[in-house]
Design a protein around this motif. Sequence first.
Motif, PDB file in Angstrom:
ATOM      1  N   GLN A  60      -6.945 -68.755 -12.172  1.00  0.00           N
ATOM      2  CA  GLN A  60      -7.316 -68.889 -10.756  1.00  0.00           C
ATOM      3  C   GLN A  60      -7.719 -67.537 -10.164  1.00  0.00           C
ATOM      4  O   GLN A  60      -8.698 -67.442  -9.422  1.00  0.00           O
ATOM      5  CB  GLN A  60      -6.149 -69.495  -9.962  1.00  0.00           C
ATOM      6  N   LEU A  61      -6.978 -66.498 -10.498  1.00  0.00           N
ATOM      7  CA  LEU A  61      -7.311 -65.162  -9.986  1.00  0.00           C
ATOM      8  C   LEU A  61      -8.652 -64.695 -10.551  1.00  0.00           C
ATOM      9  O   LEU A  61      -9.463 -64.095  -9.826  1.00  0.00           O
ATOM     10  CB  LEU A  61      -6.195 -64.168 -10.331  1.00  0.00           C
ATOM     11  N   ALA A  62      -8.893 -64.997 -11.822  1.00  0.00           N
ATOM     12  CA  ALA A  62     -10.173 -64.610 -12.435  1.00  0.00           C
ATOM     13  C   ALA A  62     -11.336 -65.336 -11.750  1.00  0.00           C
ATOM     14  O   ALA A  62     -12.412 -64.758 -11.549  1.00  0.00           O
ATOM     15  CB  ALA A  62     -10.160 -64.909 -13.929  1.00  0.00           C
ATOM     16  N   VAL A  63     -11.108 -66.593 -11.380  1.00  0.00           N
ATOM     17  CA  VAL A  63     -12.154 -67.359 -10.691  1.00  0.00           C
ATOM     18  C   VAL A  63     -12.433 -66.753  -9.315  1.00  0.00           C
ATOM     19  O   VAL A  63     -13.589 -66.590  -8.904  1.00  0.00           O
ATOM     20  CB  VAL A  63     -11.739 -68.841 -10.572  1.00  0.00           C
ATOM     21  N   LEU A  64     -11.381 -66.388  -8.594  1.00  0.00           N
ATOM     22  CA  LEU A  64     -11.567 -65.752  -7.285  1.00  0.00           C
ATOM     23  C   LEU A  64     -12.347 -64.450  -7.420  1.00  0.00           C
ATOM     24  O   LEU A  64     -13.255 -64.159  -6.622  1.00  0.00           O
ATOM     25  CB  LEU A  64     -10.213 -65.447  -6.647  1.00  0.00           C
ATOM     26  N   ASP A  65     -11.983 -63.654  -8.414  1.00  0.00           N
ATOM     27  CA  ASP A  65     -12.691 -62.385  -8.623  1.00  0.00           C
ATOM     28  C   ASP A  65     -14.152 -62.631  -8.967  1.00  0.00           C
ATOM     29  O   ASP A  65     -15.033 -61.900  -8.506  1.00  0.00           O
ATOM     30  CB  ASP A  65     -12.012 -61.576  -9.743  1.00  0.00           C
ATOM     31  N   ALA A  66     -14.401 -63.675  -9.759  1.00  0.00           N
ATOM     32  CA  ALA A  66     -15.788 -63.988 -10.114  1.00  0.00           C
ATOM     33  C   ALA A  66     -16.577 -64.409  -8.877  1.00  0.00           C
ATOM     34  O   ALA A  66     -17.747 -64.043  -8.719  1.00  0.00           O
ATOM     35  CB  ALA A  66     -15.820 -65.097 -11.165  1.00  0.00           C
ATOM     36  N   ALA A  67     -15.920 -65.171  -7.998  1.00  0.00           N
ATOM     37  CA  ALA A  67     -16.593 -65.605  -6.764  1.00  0.00           C
ATOM     38  C   ALA A  67     -16.933 -64.393  -5.907  1.00  0.00           C
ATOM     39  O   ALA A  67     -18.044 -64.276  -5.368  1.00  0.00           O
ATOM     40  CB  ALA A  67     -15.706 -66.579  -5.990  1.00  0.00           C
ATOM     41  N   ALA A  68     -15.977 -63.468  -5.769  1.00  0.00           N
ATOM     42  CA  ALA A  68     -16.208 -62.281  -4.946  1.00  0.00           C
ATOM     43  C   ALA A  68     -17.305 -61.413  -5.563  1.00  0.00           C
ATOM     44  O   ALA A  68     -18.168 -60.880  -4.844  1.00  0.00           O
ATOM     45  CB  ALA A  68     -14.912 -61.485  -4.804  1.00  0.00           C
ATOM     46  N   GLY A 106     -19.821 -75.332  -1.691  1.00  0.00           N
ATOM     47  CA  GLY A 106     -19.426 -74.391  -0.644  1.00  0.00           C
ATOM     48  C   GLY A 106     -18.845 -73.109  -1.201  1.00  0.00           C
ATOM     49  O   GLY A 106     -18.693 -72.949  -2.403  1.00  0.00           O
ATOM     50  N   CYS A 107     -18.530 -72.201  -0.290  1.00  0.00           N
ATOM     51  CA  CYS A 107     -18.044 -70.872  -0.667  1.00  0.00           C
ATOM     52  C   CYS A 107     -16.565 -70.958  -1.043  1.00  0.00           C
ATOM     53  O   CYS A 107     -15.725 -71.350  -0.226  1.00  0.00           O
ATOM     54  CB  CYS A 107     -18.237 -69.918   0.505  1.00  0.00           C
ATOM     55  N   LEU A 108     -16.262 -70.592  -2.283  1.00  0.00           N
ATOM     56  CA  LEU A 108     -14.875 -70.709  -2.753  1.00  0.00           C
ATOM     57  C   LEU A 108     -13.921 -69.793  -1.994  1.00  0.00           C
ATOM     58  O   LEU A 108     -12.763 -70.144  -1.768  1.00  0.00           O
ATOM     59  CB  LEU A 108     -14.795 -70.407  -4.255  1.00  0.00           C
ATOM     60  N   MET A 109     -14.399 -68.617  -1.579  1.00  0.00           N
ATOM     61  CA  MET A 109     -13.514 -67.704  -0.846  1.00  0.00           C
ATOM     62  C   MET A 109     -13.088 -68.305   0.483  1.00  0.00           C
ATOM     63  O   MET A 109     -11.915 -68.257   0.855  1.00  0.00           O
ATOM     64  CB  MET A 109     -14.195 -66.352  -0.631  1.00  0.00           C
ATOM     65  N   LEU A 110     -14.047 -68.903   1.197  1.00  0.00           N
ATOM     66  CA  LEU A 110     -13.703 -69.514   2.489  1.00  0.00           C
ATOM     67  C   LEU A 110     -12.814 -70.739   2.279  1.00  0.00           C
ATOM     68  O   LEU A 110     -11.836 -70.943   3.012  1.00  0.00           O
ATOM     69  CB  LEU A 110     -14.963 -69.912   3.256  1.00  0.00           C
ATOM     70  N   ALA A 111     -13.137 -71.558   1.288  1.00  0.00           N
ATOM     71  CA  ALA A 111     -12.315 -72.745   1.028  1.00  0.00           C
ATOM     72  C   ALA A 111     -10.897 -72.322   0.637  1.00  0.00           C
ATOM     73  O   ALA A 111      -9.912 -72.929   1.070  1.00  0.00           O
ATOM     74  CB  ALA A 111     -12.947 -73.587  -0.083  1.00  0.00           C
ATOM     75  N   ASP A 125      -2.521 -63.495  -1.653  1.00  0.00           N
ATOM     76  CA  ASP A 125      -2.707 -62.043  -1.513  1.00  0.00           C
ATOM     77  C   ASP A 125      -4.128 -61.633  -1.906  1.00  0.00           C
ATOM     78  O   ASP A 125      -4.756 -60.801  -1.240  1.00  0.00           O
ATOM     79  CB  ASP A 125      -1.706 -61.282  -2.393  1.00  0.00           C
ATOM     80  N   ARG A 126      -4.619 -62.212  -3.001  1.00  0.00           N
ATOM     81  CA  ARG A 126      -5.962 -61.863  -3.462  1.00  0.00           C
ATOM     82  C   ARG A 126      -7.018 -62.335  -2.471  1.00  0.00           C
ATOM     83  O   ARG A 126      -7.992 -61.634  -2.187  1.00  0.00           O
ATOM     84  CB  ARG A 126      -6.222 -62.482  -4.851  1.00  0.00           C
ATOM     85  N   VAL A 127      -6.833 -63.548  -1.932  1.00  0.00           N
ATOM     86  CA  VAL A 127      -7.786 -64.078  -0.952  1.00  0.00           C
ATOM     87  C   VAL A 127      -7.822 -63.174   0.283  1.00  0.00           C
ATOM     88  O   VAL A 127      -8.904 -62.816   0.782  1.00  0.00           O
ATOM     89  CB  VAL A 127      -7.394 -65.522  -0.545  1.00  0.00           C
ATOM     90  N   VAL A 128      -6.649 -62.791   0.765  1.00  0.00           N
ATOM     91  CA  VAL A 128      -6.586 -61.922   1.953  1.00  0.00           C
ATOM     92  C   VAL A 128      -7.260 -60.586   1.656  1.00  0.00           C
ATOM     93  O   VAL A 128      -8.053 -60.073   2.466  1.00  0.00           O
ATOM     94  CB  VAL A 128      -5.119 -61.713   2.397  1.00  0.00           C
ATOM     95  N   GLN A 129      -6.985 -60.046   0.477  1.00  0.00           N
ATOM     96  CA  GLN A 129      -7.574 -58.756   0.092  1.00  0.00           C
ATOM     97  C   GLN A 129      -9.105 -58.848   0.043  1.00  0.00           C
ATOM     98  O   GLN A 129      -9.810 -57.993   0.583  1.00  0.00           O
ATOM     99  CB  GLN A 129      -7.024 -58.381  -1.293  1.00  0.00           C
ATOM    100  N   GLN A 130      -9.604 -59.930  -0.566  1.00  0.00           N
ATOM    101  CA  GLN A 130     -11.059 -60.080  -0.684  1.00  0.00           C
ATOM    102  C   GLN A 130     -11.725 -60.228   0.683  1.00  0.00           C
ATOM    103  O   GLN A 130     -12.750 -59.614   0.961  1.00  0.00           O
ATOM    104  CB  GLN A 130     -11.391 -61.311  -1.531  1.00  0.00           C
TER     105      GLN A 130
END
Lengths: 200, 200
Positions: A60-68, A106-111, A125-130
């Motif tokens: 999940q963290l890797a996916v968030l990083d990829a989205a960012a 849609g945008c994964l970061m916003l979702a 924490d990662r979402v807030v940081q991004q």
Amino acid sequence: MALNLSVSKGEATRDALVGRAHSIARLQGLEGFSINDLAASAGMSKSGVFAHFGSRQDLQLAVLDAAAERFTNEVLLVAFKAKRGLPRLRALQAGWIDWVRHEDGGCLMLASASEYDDKPGPIRDRVVQQLARLRVALTRTVQLCIDSGDFAADGDAAQIAFEFFGIVLCVHHDGRLFGHAAAAKRGRAACERLIADYRR
Amino acid sequence: MALNLSVSKGEATRDALVGRAHSIARLQGLEGFSINDLAASAGMSKSGVFAHFGSRQDLQLAVLDAAAERFTNEVLLVAFKAKRGLPRLRALQAGWIDWVRHEDGGCLMLASASEYDDKPGPIRDRVVQQLARLRVALTRTVQLCIDSGDFAADGDAAQIAFEFFGIVLCVHHDGRLFGHAAAAKRGRAACERLIADYRR
């Protein structure tokens, strides 16, 4: 040499899995997305998927990083090629509204911001940081409009960035529920009013 | 008489279950929320919960309706007591920003918009219907500002409502991730700029 190739292949498989997971998570949400669907989509077993990630959360963290990273490459870095000041802010606005449209699901970061706001832990924490980093990049872009004289000297860059971000959120919200074209048109008009207001 | 009391008791239990489910869904999301947690919180069995609802989806729809009804009572109807025109729009703004703060876990309608935008079906349909109705109420409130002469006659009520809604979205987003007080302050300042812009 053989070892290096093998490592590269492992990395390539991992990157491909993250990309597939990103596509699935945009539709199913980052929390609810199915590892079974990911494995099926990649033609792998579930344990084959987990061989590339220590845990579901690592994935999940890797996916968030990829989205960012994708947002950075496709929107921020493209906009940063424009001249600092208003041209760059306008490029950022145009790229962002396009990004909202082109991301299937849609945008994964916003979702994820909505999904994890009540779930303390490493993913929140990662979402807030991004999203905090994103706001810093947006605020700097606005500050350059002030510094270059495109916006009035007494402008509050953080306030202007907040208002700009609200427009993007509403384009995303309206676009996903009511249709993108009308939402994008309203978003562009709102940005033009914002720019006109803050010009010197 | 006994029968009527019995019916009332059933309705009261159902309403109480919907209220508890609403609280849980604000934290866990409407899709992922646990019927087991709801049953435990109500001191009932799972089948006891289902005796009051035809299906999980019926319960989810009832929770959405309860959320919309609460917003209507606590924000819209309160604001509608203010004089039509700008006083009413300001009352709506104040009540809405308070609502975003006071809802533990955030606004379920907004969270569900993000959660269900990619999941076609009765729940998404209800979310779209509710948010479309809300936008109509907001647009009418703005239109009354134009009709009463508080806003310029050439104002586009739907555009102004879009911009107002974007500010509310950003208060919600920033408040949930970075803290409510600063987000509310920025939201109020953004609304004041919006109002100043559209005044005649």
